[in-house]
Every structure is written in C-alpha cells, then in structure tokens.
Design a protein around this motif. Structure first.
Motif, PDB file in Angstrom:
ATOM      1  N   PRO A  42     -28.958   8.336 -18.789  1.00  0.00           N
ATOM      2  CA  PRO A  42     -29.365   7.403 -17.736  1.00  0.00           C
ATOM      3  C   PRO A  42     -29.359   5.934 -18.162  1.00  0.00           C
ATOM      4  CG  PRO A  42     -30.807   9.306 -17.743  1.00  0.00           C
ATOM      5  CD  PRO A  42     -29.924   9.432 -18.957  1.00  0.00           C
ATOM      6  N   GLU A  43     -29.673   5.625 -19.403  1.00  0.00           N
ATOM      7  CA  GLU A  43     -29.698   4.242 -19.870  1.00  0.00           C
ATOM      8  C   GLU A  43     -28.299   3.656 -20.042  1.00  0.00           C
ATOM      9  OE1 GLU A  43     -31.914   1.685 -20.555  1.00  0.00           O
ATOM     10  OE2 GLU A  43     -33.199   2.951 -19.346  1.00  0.00           O
ATOM     11  N   MET A  44     -27.265   4.438 -19.761  1.00  0.00           N
ATOM     12  CA  MET A  44     -25.890   3.950 -19.892  1.00  0.00           C
ATOM     13  C   MET A  44     -25.139   3.987 -18.559  1.00  0.00           C
ATOM     14  SD  MET A  44     -24.675   5.170 -23.593  1.00  0.00           S
ATOM     15  CE  MET A  44     -25.683   4.778 -25.001  1.00  0.00           C
ATOM     16  N   ASP A  45     -25.860   4.064 -17.454  1.00  0.00           N
ATOM     17  CA  ASP A  45     -25.218   4.074 -16.138  1.00  0.00           C
ATOM     18  C   ASP A  45     -24.334   2.846 -15.921  1.00  0.00           C
ATOM     19  OD1 ASP A  45     -26.411   6.491 -15.508  1.00  0.00           O
ATOM     20  OD2 ASP A  45     -28.016   5.595 -14.299  1.00  0.00           O
ATOM     21  N   SER A  46     -24.796   1.686 -16.337  1.00  0.00           N
ATOM     22  CA  SER A  46     -24.018   0.459 -16.150  1.00  0.00           C
ATOM     23  C   SER A  46     -22.740   0.478 -16.987  1.00  0.00           C
ATOM     24  CB  SER A  46     -24.846  -0.774 -16.507  1.00  0.00           C
ATOM     25  OG  SER A  46     -25.935  -0.900 -15.623  1.00  0.00           O
ATOM     26  N   LEU A  47     -22.813   1.034 -18.171  1.00  0.00           N
ATOM     27  CA  LEU A  47     -21.608   1.161 -18.995  1.00  0.00           C
ATOM     28  C   LEU A  47     -20.587   2.050 -18.295  1.00  0.00           C
ATOM     29  CD1 LEU A  47     -20.024   0.732 -21.652  1.00  0.00           C
ATOM     30  CD2 LEU A  47     -21.188   2.777 -22.526  1.00  0.00           C
ATOM     31  N   VAL A  48     -21.048   3.134 -17.725  1.00  0.00           N
ATOM     32  CA  VAL A  48     -20.153   4.052 -17.010  1.00  0.00           C
ATOM     33  C   VAL A  48     -19.476   3.330 -15.843  1.00  0.00           C
ATOM     34  CG1 VAL A  48     -20.070   6.166 -15.625  1.00  0.00           C
ATOM     35  CG2 VAL A  48     -21.417   6.111 -17.737  1.00  0.00           C
ATOM     36  N   VAL A  49     -20.241   2.541 -15.094  1.00  0.00           N
ATOM     37  CA  VAL A  49     -19.681   1.766 -13.986  1.00  0.00           C
ATOM     38  C   VAL A  49     -18.634   0.789 -14.511  1.00  0.00           C
ATOM     39  CG1 VAL A  49     -20.218  -0.010 -12.247  1.00  0.00           C
ATOM     40  CG2 VAL A  49     -21.687   2.005 -12.480  1.00  0.00           C
ATOM     41  N   ALA A  50     -18.958   0.097 -15.595  1.00  0.00           N
ATOM     42  CA  ALA A  50     -18.023  -0.878 -16.176  1.00  0.00           C
ATOM     43  C   ALA A  50     -16.732  -0.201 -16.642  1.00  0.00           C
ATOM     44  CB  ALA A  50     -18.693  -1.616 -17.335  1.00  0.00           C
ATOM     45  N   LEU A  51     -16.860   0.957 -17.281  1.00  0.00           N
ATOM     46  CA  LEU A  51     -15.668   1.692 -17.725  1.00  0.00           C
ATOM     47  C   LEU A  51     -14.817   2.114 -16.535  1.00  0.00           C
ATOM     48  CD1 LEU A  51     -17.211   3.913 -20.554  1.00  0.00           C
ATOM     49  CD2 LEU A  51     -15.662   1.956 -20.859  1.00  0.00           C
ATOM     50  N   ASP A  52     -15.465   2.564 -15.474  1.00  0.00           N
ATOM     51  CA  ASP A  52     -14.729   2.962 -14.267  1.00  0.00           C
ATOM     52  C   ASP A  52     -14.019   1.770 -13.633  1.00  0.00           C
ATOM     53  OD1 ASP A  52     -15.494   5.609 -14.568  1.00  0.00           O
ATOM     54  OD2 ASP A  52     -17.074   5.523 -13.050  1.00  0.00           O
ATOM     55  N   LEU A  53     -14.719   0.639 -13.508  1.00  0.00           N
ATOM     56  CA  LEU A  53     -14.139  -0.554 -12.884  1.00  0.00           C
ATOM     57  C   LEU A  53     -12.918  -1.080 -13.645  1.00  0.00           C
ATOM     58  CD1 LEU A  53     -17.365  -2.545 -11.946  1.00  0.00           C
ATOM     59  CD2 LEU A  53     -15.650  -1.665 -10.342  1.00  0.00           C
ATOM     60  N   THR A  54     -12.910  -0.876 -14.939  1.00  0.00           N
ATOM     61  CA  THR A  54     -11.831  -1.408 -15.777  1.00  0.00           C
ATOM     62  C   THR A  54     -10.791  -0.355 -16.152  1.00  0.00           C
ATOM     63  OG1 THR A  54     -13.193  -1.027 -17.741  1.00  0.00           O
ATOM     64  CG2 THR A  54     -13.313  -3.219 -16.732  1.00  0.00           C
ATOM     65  N   ASN A  55     -10.929   0.829 -15.554  1.00  0.00           N
ATOM     66  CA  ASN A  55     -10.004   1.941 -15.844  1.00  0.00           C
ATOM     67  C   ASN A  55      -9.970   2.321 -17.321  1.00  0.00           C
ATOM     68  OD1 ASN A  55      -9.111   2.231 -13.108  1.00  0.00           O
ATOM     69  ND2 ASN A  55      -7.899   0.373 -13.404  1.00  0.00           N
ATOM     70  N   LEU A  56     -11.095   2.185 -17.995  1.00  0.00           N
ATOM     71  CA  LEU A  56     -11.189   2.553 -19.410  1.00  0.00           C
ATOM     72  C   LEU A  56     -11.865   3.906 -19.631  1.00  0.00           C
ATOM     73  CD1 LEU A  56     -12.123  -0.903 -20.966  1.00  0.00           C
ATOM     74  CD2 LEU A  56      -9.978   0.345 -21.251  1.00  0.00           C
ATOM     75  N   THR A  57     -12.395   4.512 -18.580  1.00  0.00           N
ATOM     76  CA  THR A  57     -13.107   5.784 -18.738  1.00  0.00           C
ATOM     77  C   THR A  57     -12.237   6.823 -19.417  1.00  0.00           C
ATOM     78  OG1 THR A  57     -14.447   5.324 -16.783  1.00  0.00           O
ATOM     79  CG2 THR A  57     -14.360   7.610 -17.532  1.00  0.00           C
ATOM     80  N   SER A  58     -10.995   6.973 -18.977  1.00  0.00           N
ATOM     81  CA  SER A  58     -10.118   8.013 -19.532  1.00  0.00           C
ATOM     82  C   SER A  58      -9.871   7.814 -21.024  1.00  0.00           C
ATOM     83  CB  SER A  58      -8.794   8.067 -18.772  1.00  0.00           C
ATOM     84  OG  SER A  58      -8.110   6.839 -18.899  1.00  0.00           O
ATOM     85  N   THR A  59      -9.896   6.575 -21.481  1.00  0.00           N
ATOM     86  CA  THR A  59      -9.726   6.296 -22.912  1.00  0.00           C
ATOM     87  C   THR A  59     -10.799   6.999 -23.727  1.00  0.00           C
ATOM     88  OG1 THR A  59      -8.769   4.143 -22.421  1.00  0.00           O
ATOM     89  CG2 THR A  59      -9.631   4.454 -24.652  1.00  0.00           C
ATOM     90  N   PHE A  60     -12.016   7.028 -23.201  1.00  0.00           N
ATOM     91  CA  PHE A  60     -13.144   7.589 -23.945  1.00  0.00           C
ATOM     92  C   PHE A  60     -13.457   9.031 -23.553  1.00  0.00           C
ATOM     93  CE2 PHE A  60     -13.561   2.982 -24.008  1.00  0.00           C
ATOM     94  CZ  PHE A  60     -13.434   2.797 -25.375  1.00  0.00           C
ATOM     95  N   LYS A 104     -13.842  -4.126 -24.526  1.00  0.00           N
ATOM     96  CA  LYS A 104     -13.009  -3.892 -25.718  1.00  0.00           C
ATOM     97  C   LYS A 104     -13.583  -4.583 -26.952  1.00  0.00           C
ATOM     98  CE  LYS A 104      -8.773  -3.147 -23.113  1.00  0.00           C
ATOM     99  NZ  LYS A 104      -7.466  -3.710 -22.755  1.00  0.00           N
ATOM    100  N   TYR A 105     -14.359  -5.644 -26.734  1.00  0.00           N
ATOM    101  CA  TYR A 105     -15.025  -6.329 -27.849  1.00  0.00           C
ATOM    102  C   TYR A 105     -16.150  -5.471 -28.438  1.00  0.00           C
ATOM    103  CZ  TYR A 105     -17.141 -10.151 -30.521  1.00  0.00           C
ATOM    104  OH  TYR A 105     -17.641 -10.937 -31.530  1.00  0.00           O
TER     105      TYR A 105
END
Length: 191
Positions: A42-60, A104-105
């Motif tokens: 739950p404390e990483m919900d915003s990270l998940v949103v950010a990964l989805d918005l930037t199409n980086l989810t599949s990378t991880f 990515k940073y």
C-alpha cells in the motif's frame, strides 16, 4: 517519530509478507517481481501509478537484475506539492517524459545490496546520472534495532535537499532485483 516507526513497520511487514512464500515450511524470498511487490504494498501505490503512466511497469515485471530505490506515497505527495502539481497524471501531461526520467534516476541496472555500498560511493543510474551514497552511524536509539547506520542518497552535483533521500528498508529481494523504499523523490540535475 512515532508515525515514521509505524510506516517503517508497515512497509517492512507488507513487503516481507508479499515477498515470501511457503515451500515445505521454508521461506523462499524473492519469488515475486519488483512490480508485483510494489503493487501489493500500500505505501507504494503512487510508484505503481507512476510506472503505469510512464509505461515502465512491464520492465519491472519481467526478468532483470535491477536495484530500485522506491519513493513511498508520502515522498510522491511531497514531490507533487513542491511542484504545485495535483497528481502524477497531471505532471506527466504537463511535462511529458519528465516522470520517466525521474523514475529511471531511482534505478540501477544491476542488483546492488546495501552491504556492498560504501560511504561517498557514486553510482550510475539507468537515467545516466550518478547519485552519491552517504553512510552515517545511527545514533537514534528508537530506530537502532532496524539498522546500525543510516543510508542517504544524494545528487553529487547539488546541495539541495530535493536531491536527497533516506533508505527506509533495505534489500527486499525480488525475482528481478532488489527494492529499497525511500522517503523522498530524488531529482536528477536538469541541464
């Protein structure tokens, strides 16, 4: 301090529950991907949103060997507030590509354990810029049982606090790398 301790405990419990599976009574750490663990924490919900918005989810979600320094929800909230942006989606709309550059940073292209880091070490990120590792003795008795030292990541080219983050939990073993929750969104230096 009490809220910080609750959050640290909550992050640690959520990650350890998700990242461990039972196999004949033995814990097998690292059976889940970085993306799966982030989605279940739950404390990483915003990270998940950010990964989805930037199409980086599949990378991880796929195979790899990454080290991710993952900002918590509070870190993203402070970051957005400082920019005057109402949401990550609006940030991505207003500044296309900026969010992906920031994410990515926070990523190293190899698995790096905190025990292998040294004070003043500079590490190159997936984004291409470096950050610096600072290691200090932990003198706070209320948190000493977590770690005997404090890991802080800073941008070597800036003294601003916007370029620094403290590692809250370390070396969460995932099938495709390690995950390390941090308390701030680190910003690469813009040209």
């Amino acid at each position: 301090m009490k809220n910080l301790m609750k959050k640290l405990g909550g992050i640690a419990i959520a990650i350890s529950v998700i990242s461990c599976s039972q196999d004949n009574g033995n814990k097998s750490v690292g059976a889940q991907s970085i993306a799966t663990i982030a989605k279940a924490t739950p404390e990483m919900d915003s990270l998940v949103v950010a990964l989805d918005l930037t199409n980086l989810t599949s990378t991880f979600e796929t195979q790899g060997d990454y080290t991710v320094f993952a900002p918590t929800n509070d870190a993203f909230s402070s970051f957005l507030s400082g920019l005057g942006e109402p949401s990550l989606a609006q940030l991505e709309e207003d500044y296309p590509g900026y969010l992906a550059n920031i994410l990515k940073y926070h990523v190293l292209t190899t698995r790096v354990l905190s025990t292998s880091l040294t004070n003043n070490q500079e590490i190159t990120t997936l984004q291409g810029q470096n950050f610096k590792v600072m290691i200090e003795d932990n003198t706070d008795p209320s948190t000493y049982y977590f770690y005997n030292n404090i890991l802080t990541l800073t941008n070597p080219d800036s003294s601003s606090s916007y370029f620094a983050a403290t590692v809250l939990a370390r070396d969460v073993n995932c099938s495709n790398g390690t995950l390390n929750p941090i308390d701030s969104v680190m910003l690469p230096v813009t040209e």
